[in-house]
Design a protein around this motif. Structure first.
Motif, PDB file in Angstrom:
ATOM      1  N   ALA A  19      -6.613   5.566  -3.498  1.00 55.12           N
ATOM      2  CA  ALA A  19      -6.811   5.246  -2.233  1.00 55.12           C
ATOM      3  C   ALA A  19      -6.772   3.855  -2.239  1.00 55.12           C
ATOM      4  O   ALA A  19      -6.965   3.016  -3.167  1.00 55.12           O
ATOM      5  N   VAL A  20      -6.905   3.293  -0.906  1.00 48.52           N
ATOM      6  CA  VAL A  20      -6.831   1.734  -0.709  1.00 48.52           C
ATOM      7  C   VAL A  20      -7.758   1.618   0.468  1.00 48.52           C
ATOM      8  O   VAL A  20      -8.178   2.304   1.174  1.00 48.52           O
ATOM      9  N   ASN A  21      -8.183   0.240   0.692  1.00 52.72           N
ATOM     10  CA  ASN A  21      -9.097  -0.328   1.538  1.00 52.72           C
ATOM     11  C   ASN A  21      -8.162  -0.788   2.743  1.00 52.72           C
ATOM     12  O   ASN A  21      -7.725  -2.004   2.490  1.00 52.72           O
ATOM     13  N   ALA A  22      -7.671  -0.081   3.698  1.00 51.17           N
ATOM     14  CA  ALA A  22      -6.576  -0.403   4.782  1.00 51.17           C
ATOM     15  C   ALA A  22      -7.189  -1.751   5.602  1.00 51.17           C
ATOM     16  O   ALA A  22      -6.357  -2.460   6.014  1.00 51.17           O
ATOM     17  N   GLU A  23      -8.452  -1.698   5.789  1.00 45.51           N
ATOM     18  CA  GLU A  23      -8.943  -2.843   6.719  1.00 45.51           C
ATOM     19  C   GLU A  23      -8.864  -4.305   5.947  1.00 45.51           C
ATOM     20  O   GLU A  23      -8.526  -5.234   6.710  1.00 45.51           O
ATOM     21  N   GLU A  24      -9.073  -4.264   4.715  1.00 43.24           N
ATOM     22  CA  GLU A  24      -8.688  -5.685   4.147  1.00 43.24           C
ATOM     23  C   GLU A  24      -7.294  -6.026   3.558  1.00 43.24           C
ATOM     24  O   GLU A  24      -6.980  -7.143   3.064  1.00 43.24           O
ATOM     25  N   SER A  25      -6.333  -5.023   3.760  1.00 48.53           N
ATOM     26  CA  SER A  25      -4.868  -5.217   3.396  1.00 48.53           C
ATOM     27  C   SER A  25      -4.335  -5.903   4.427  1.00 48.53           C
ATOM     28  O   SER A  25      -4.819  -5.754   5.525  1.00 48.53           O
ATOM     29  N   LYS A  26      -3.357  -6.776   4.041  1.00 47.46           N
ATOM     30  CA  LYS A  26      -2.711  -7.686   5.124  1.00 47.46           C
ATOM     31  C   LYS A  26      -1.228  -7.705   4.976  1.00 47.46           C
ATOM     32  O   LYS A  26      -0.735  -7.356   3.931  1.00 47.46           O
ATOM     33  N   ALA A  27      -0.469  -7.908   6.027  1.00 43.17           N
ATOM     34  CA  ALA A  27       0.907  -7.932   6.108  1.00 43.17           C
ATOM     35  C   ALA A  27       1.442  -9.420   6.449  1.00 43.17           C
ATOM     36  O   ALA A  27       0.680  -9.882   7.498  1.00 43.17           O
ATOM     37  N   ALA A  28       2.388  -9.680   6.042  1.00 33.73           N
ATOM     38  CA  ALA A  28       3.202 -10.846   6.575  1.00 33.73           C
ATOM     39  C   ALA A  28       4.816 -10.534   6.919  1.00 33.73           C
ATOM     40  O   ALA A  28       5.492 -10.163   5.762  1.00 33.73           O
ATOM     41  N   VAL A  29       5.102 -10.844   8.041  1.00 36.90           N
ATOM     42  CA  VAL A  29       6.722 -10.653   8.149  1.00 36.90           C
ATOM     43  C   VAL A  29       7.468 -11.955   8.335  1.00 36.90           C
ATOM     44  O   VAL A  29       7.021 -12.701   9.030  1.00 36.90           O
ATOM     45  N   ALA A  30       8.278 -12.111   7.445  1.00 33.16           N
ATOM     46  CA  ALA A  30       9.117 -13.314   7.098  1.00 33.16           C
ATOM     47  C   ALA A  30      10.489 -12.896   7.495  1.00 33.16           C
ATOM     48  O   ALA A  30      11.104 -11.817   7.453  1.00 33.16           O
ATOM     49  N   PRO A  31      11.453 -13.965   7.519  1.00 34.82           N
ATOM     50  CA  PRO A  31      12.733 -13.741   8.127  1.00 34.82           C
ATOM     51  C   PRO A  31      13.372 -12.932   7.108  1.00 34.82           C
ATOM     52  O   PRO A  31      14.475 -12.106   7.541  1.00 34.82           O
ATOM     53  N   ARG A  32      13.295 -12.923   5.827  1.00 36.28           N
ATOM     54  CA  ARG A  32      14.122 -12.288   4.577  1.00 36.28           C
ATOM     55  C   ARG A  32      13.084 -11.018   4.168  1.00 36.28           C
ATOM     56  O   ARG A  32      13.885 -10.035   3.708  1.00 36.28           O
ATOM     57  N   THR A  33      11.863 -11.153   4.197  1.00 31.66           N
ATOM     58  CA  THR A  33      11.082  -9.909   3.656  1.00 31.66           C
ATOM     59  C   THR A  33       9.852  -9.567   4.504  1.00 31.66           C
ATOM     60  O   THR A  33       9.235 -10.548   5.368  1.00 31.66           O
ATOM     61  N   ILE A  34       9.308  -8.628   4.099  1.00 32.48           N
ATOM     62  CA  ILE A  34       7.997  -8.090   4.812  1.00 32.48           C
ATOM     63  C   ILE A  34       7.172  -7.836   3.740  1.00 32.48           C
ATOM     64  O   ILE A  34       7.492  -7.122   2.670  1.00 32.48           O
ATOM     65  N   CYS A  35       5.920  -8.809   3.332  1.00 25.54           N
ATOM     66  CA  CYS A  35       5.004  -8.801   2.278  1.00 25.54           C
ATOM     67  C   CYS A  35       3.966  -7.776   2.710  1.00 25.54           C
ATOM     68  O   CYS A  35       3.355  -8.337   3.966  1.00 25.54           O
ATOM     69  N   TYR A  36       3.267  -7.238   1.940  1.00 27.78           N
ATOM     70  CA  TYR A  36       2.062  -6.297   2.283  1.00 27.78           C
ATOM     71  C   TYR A  36       1.362  -6.227   1.110  1.00 27.78           C
ATOM     72  O   TYR A  36       1.344  -6.095  -0.217  1.00 27.78           O
ATOM     73  N   LEU A  37       0.107  -6.940   1.239  1.00 27.38           N
ATOM     74  CA  LEU A  37      -1.114  -7.117   0.181  1.00 27.38           C
ATOM     75  C   LEU A  37      -1.927  -5.999   0.289  1.00 27.38           C
ATOM     76  O   LEU A  37      -2.776  -5.870   1.482  1.00 27.38           O
ATOM     77  N   VAL A  38      -1.775  -5.104  -0.438  1.00 28.18           N
ATOM     78  CA  VAL A  38      -2.672  -3.639  -0.327  1.00 28.18           C
ATOM     79  C   VAL A  38      -4.069  -3.929  -1.104  1.00 28.18           C
ATOM     80  O   VAL A  38      -3.720  -4.146  -2.556  1.00 28.18           O
ATOM     81  N   LYS A  39      -5.096  -3.789  -0.551  1.00 30.42           N
ATOM     82  CA  LYS A  39      -6.343  -3.816  -1.702  1.00 30.42           C
ATOM     83  C   LYS A  39      -6.829  -2.504  -2.062  1.00 30.42           C
ATOM     84  O   LYS A  39      -6.862  -1.550  -1.128  1.00 30.42           O
ATOM     85  N   LYS A  40      -6.968  -2.324  -3.395  1.00 31.45           N
ATOM     86  CA  LYS A  40      -7.399  -1.348  -3.781  1.00 31.45           C
ATOM     87  C   LYS A  40      -8.842  -0.582  -3.335  1.00 31.45           C
ATOM     88  O   LYS A  40      -9.651  -1.677  -3.580  1.00 31.45           O
TER      89      LYS A  40
END
Length: 183
Positions: A59-80
């Motif tokens: 399970a993860v904490n969806a509210e505290e997780s963050k995403a960033a869309v960059a020109p070459r990548t999509i980064c997602y920081l998923v909080k456990k």
């Protein structure tokens, strides 16, 4: 028909890093549910549809997780949801999907989590280690001495440079020796 983008992951005890490699992604849609279900979809620069559907290990904490869309990548920081190390990214055991790889640039072992990692090498000042290289006068003297040695080597190498000249000298010597033996 959709394709899977190349995806890299790394973790810490409290978070997971997901990096989706898809240059010039359009219409990016990300969805993360608290049970660990992760969905991604986007169009690539080739107008192909790319999708990703992962059931994360825990399970993860969806509210505290963050995403960033960059020109070459999509980064997602998923909080456990719970701070613990996962043995793998996905819930399913066995070989991971071929598009899923470890992000060695961000990877940190469980044993190393307390250690501070950085580019400053723990604040060490290498200039005070007296490892040489600062005294330029000694170096210039050595270069001048080496120039004299190079001249000796160059003159010795000039004799060996022309292999045909050596072969002709070797061939002439036996013929001359045979000629001298005759009266």
């Amino acid at each position: 028909m959709s394709r899977h983008p190349s995806t890299k992951w790394a973790q810490r005890s409290d978070k997971v890093y997901l990096t989706i490699e898809l240059p010039d992604a359009k219409d990016v849609k990300l969805n993360l549910k608290p049970d660990g279900h992760f969905n991604f979809s986007a169009k690539g620069s080739d107008d192909m549809q790319y999708e990703l559907d992962l059931e994360l290990f825990d399970a993860v904490n969806a509210e505290e997780s963050k995403a960033a869309v960059a020109p070459r990548t999509i980064c997602y920081l998923v909080k456990k949801a719970e701070s613990n190390w996962w043995p793998r990214l996905v819930k399913k055991e066995g070989k991971p999907p071929v598009f899923l790889k470890v992000d060695w640039d961000k990877w940190q072992d469980e044993d190393d989590e307390d250690a501070e990692l950085g580019d400053d090498f723990g604040g060490m000042d290498f200039s005070k280690l007296n490892m040489g290289g600062d005294d330029r006068d000694d170096f210039e003297d050595e270069v001048e001495d080496d120039d004299d040695d190079d001249n000796v080597v160059d003159s010795a190498n000039k004799e060996d440079e022309d292999p045909e000249a050596e072969g002709s000298k070797g061939e002439e010597a036996p013929a001359a020796a045979v000629g001298e033996a005759k009266p």
